[in-house]
Design a protein around this motif. Structure first.
Motif, PDB file in Angstrom:
ATOM      1  N   ALA A  91       0.961  -1.219  -0.121  1.00 24.29           N
ATOM      2  CA  ALA A  91       0.003   0.084  -0.006  1.00 24.29           C
ATOM      3  C   ALA A  91       0.811   1.209  -0.057  1.00 24.29           C
ATOM      4  O   ALA A  91       0.574   2.157  -0.750  1.00 24.29           O
ATOM      5  CB  ALA A  91      -0.899   0.020   1.150  1.00 24.29           C
ATOM      6  N   GLY A  94       2.756   1.674  -3.414  1.00 26.06           N
ATOM      7  CA  GLY A  94       1.684   1.932  -4.355  1.00 26.06           C
ATOM      8  C   GLY A  94       1.243   3.257  -4.492  1.00 26.06           C
ATOM      9  O   GLY A  94       1.227   3.867  -5.350  1.00 26.06           O
ATOM     10  N   ASN A 100      -1.491   5.394  -6.260  1.00 28.16           N
ATOM     11  CA  ASN A 100      -2.444   4.568  -6.379  1.00 28.16           C
ATOM     12  C   ASN A 100      -2.363   3.315  -5.459  1.00 28.16           C
ATOM     13  O   ASN A 100      -1.280   2.829  -5.343  1.00 28.16           O
ATOM     14  CB  ASN A 100      -3.320   4.353  -7.532  1.00 28.16           C
ATOM     15  CG  ASN A 100      -2.506   3.469  -8.478  1.00 28.16           C
ATOM     16  OD1 ASN A 100      -2.360   2.305  -8.220  1.00 28.16           O
ATOM     17  ND2 ASN A 100      -1.842   4.137  -9.725  1.00 28.16           N
ATOM     18  N   LEU A 101      -3.736   2.623  -5.410  1.00 29.17           N
ATOM     19  CA  LEU A 101      -3.483   1.403  -4.563  1.00 29.17           C
ATOM     20  C   LEU A 101      -3.781   0.377  -5.558  1.00 29.17           C
ATOM     21  O   LEU A 101      -3.754  -0.872  -5.187  1.00 29.17           O
ATOM     22  CB  LEU A 101      -4.599   1.076  -3.496  1.00 29.17           C
ATOM     23  CG  LEU A 101      -4.387   2.257  -2.214  1.00 29.17           C
ATOM     24  CD1 LEU A 101      -5.408   2.418  -1.409  1.00 29.17           C
ATOM     25  CD2 LEU A 101      -2.987   1.939  -1.552  1.00 29.17           C
ATOM     26  N   THR A 102      -3.993   0.461  -6.542  1.00 29.69           N
ATOM     27  CA  THR A 102      -4.700  -0.386  -7.812  1.00 29.69           C
ATOM     28  C   THR A 102      -3.245  -1.229  -8.507  1.00 29.69           C
ATOM     29  O   THR A 102      -3.503  -2.260  -9.025  1.00 29.69           O
ATOM     30  CB  THR A 102      -5.551   0.268  -8.640  1.00 29.69           C
ATOM     31  OG1 THR A 102      -5.045   1.162  -9.445  1.00 29.69           O
ATOM     32  CG2 THR A 102      -6.871   0.511  -7.879  1.00 29.69           C
ATOM     33  N   ASP A 103      -2.472  -0.303  -8.741  1.00 27.56           N
ATOM     34  CA  ASP A 103      -1.209  -0.878  -9.432  1.00 27.56           C
ATOM     35  C   ASP A 103      -0.283  -2.019  -8.632  1.00 27.56           C
ATOM     36  O   ASP A 103       0.281  -3.036  -9.593  1.00 27.56           O
ATOM     37  CB  ASP A 103      -0.312  -0.004  -9.778  1.00 27.56           C
ATOM     38  CG  ASP A 103      -0.765   0.981 -10.993  1.00 27.56           C
ATOM     39  OD1 ASP A 103      -1.845   0.517 -11.574  1.00 27.56           O
ATOM     40  OD2 ASP A 103      -0.318   2.006 -11.271  1.00 27.56           O
ATOM     41  N   PRO A 105      -2.087  -4.439  -6.288  1.00 26.42           N
ATOM     42  CA  PRO A 105      -3.141  -4.867  -5.618  1.00 26.42           C
ATOM     43  C   PRO A 105      -2.889  -6.116  -4.381  1.00 26.42           C
ATOM     44  O   PRO A 105      -3.871  -6.444  -3.978  1.00 26.42           O
ATOM     45  CB  PRO A 105      -4.151  -5.336  -6.640  1.00 26.42           C
ATOM     46  CG  PRO A 105      -3.258  -5.715  -7.741  1.00 26.42           C
ATOM     47  CD  PRO A 105      -1.987  -4.893  -7.618  1.00 26.42           C
ATOM     48  N   GLN A 106      -1.654  -6.503  -4.471  1.00 25.81           N
ATOM     49  CA  GLN A 106      -1.300  -7.493  -3.460  1.00 25.81           C
ATOM     50  C   GLN A 106      -1.689  -7.310  -2.143  1.00 25.81           C
ATOM     51  O   GLN A 106      -2.126  -8.318  -1.339  1.00 25.81           O
ATOM     52  CB  GLN A 106       0.231  -7.889  -3.595  1.00 25.81           C
ATOM     53  CG  GLN A 106       0.740  -8.474  -4.958  1.00 25.81           C
ATOM     54  CD  GLN A 106       0.934  -7.104  -5.767  1.00 25.81           C
ATOM     55  OE1 GLN A 106       0.585  -6.101  -5.909  1.00 25.81           O
ATOM     56  NE2 GLN A 106       2.096  -7.525  -6.685  1.00 25.81           N
ATOM     57  N   TRP A 107      -1.822  -6.108  -1.502  1.00 26.66           N
ATOM     58  CA  TRP A 107      -1.908  -5.529  -0.113  1.00 26.66           C
ATOM     59  C   TRP A 107      -3.464  -6.363   0.265  1.00 26.66           C
ATOM     60  O   TRP A 107      -3.482  -6.483   1.392  1.00 26.66           O
ATOM     61  CB  TRP A 107      -2.077  -4.235  -0.102  1.00 26.66           C
ATOM     62  CG  TRP A 107      -2.971  -3.461  -0.793  1.00 26.66           C
ATOM     63  CD1 TRP A 107      -2.729  -2.890  -1.926  1.00 26.66           C
ATOM     64  CD2 TRP A 107      -4.235  -3.097  -0.403  1.00 26.66           C
ATOM     65  NE1 TRP A 107      -4.048  -2.253  -2.381  1.00 26.66           N
ATOM     66  CE2 TRP A 107      -5.026  -2.188  -1.281  1.00 26.66           C
ATOM     67  CE3 TRP A 107      -4.903  -3.112   0.869  1.00 26.66           C
ATOM     68  CZ2 TRP A 107      -6.171  -1.771  -1.154  1.00 26.66           C
ATOM     69  CZ3 TRP A 107      -6.200  -2.710   0.967  1.00 26.66           C
ATOM     70  CH2 TRP A 107      -6.743  -2.014  -0.078  1.00 26.66           C
ATOM     71  N   THR A 108      -4.368  -6.109  -0.973  1.00 15.93           N
ATOM     72  CA  THR A 108      -5.438  -6.566  -0.584  1.00 15.93           C
ATOM     73  C   THR A 108      -5.680  -8.208  -0.150  1.00 15.93           C
ATOM     74  O   THR A 108      -6.445  -8.590   0.848  1.00 15.93           O
ATOM     75  CB  THR A 108      -6.623  -6.438  -1.770  1.00 15.93           C
ATOM     76  OG1 THR A 108      -6.224  -7.321  -2.805  1.00 15.93           O
ATOM     77  CG2 THR A 108      -6.797  -4.987  -2.054  1.00 15.93           C
TER      78      THR A 108
END
Length: 130
Positions: A91, A94, A100-103, A105-108
């Motif tokens: 996060a 990113g 951003n947080l989408t490039d 996304p492993q954090w999710t």
């Protein structure tokens, strides 16, 4: 059996092939094909495979905690801390490097393991079992 910890273990185990087969070509292979020194490549490969092994070990610890009657709360907390740190790193970088947080996304997925494991600890605490 603690179903939340089992779910956390399964998610953790699913992250491993995503790391190897998804991240391998995107990150590891690209670095190995670069002009960086063999020393840097060896260091990065060590870190890459250390991460893979850490996730495999974490998956096993969560599975043992899910099926064992032993008090494994401390081990589960250690796994949760590691995955929370992984989530935080993805996060942070990113946002700070990519905006951003989408490039990354492993954090999710890492955060998902933390949430499932926390629910598993909550269940064990409420039942008075380890």
């Amino acid at each position: 059996m603690n179903k939340w910890l089992l779910a956390a273990s399964l998610l953790s185990a699913l992250i491993v092939p995503a790391h190897v087969f998804g991240g391998g070509p995107e990150f590891h292979q690209v670095l190995l094909e670069s002009d960086l020194s063999d020393h840097v490549k060896a260091g990065f490969s060590t870190i890459w495979h250390f991460t893979t092994l850490s996730m495999l070990i974490n998956s096993a610890v969560l599975l043992m905690a899910a099926i064992s009657r032993l008090d494994m709360r401390t081990a589960v907390w250690a796994v949760m801390a590691q995955y929370a740190a992984f989530a935080g790193l993805f996060a942070f970088y990113g946002m700070s490097r990519l905006g951003n947080l989408t490039d990354l996304p492993q954090w999710t997925a890492f955060l998902g393991v933390v949430v499932l494991a926390a629910l598993g600890l909550r269940v064990t605490t409420n039942k008075g079992l380890a």
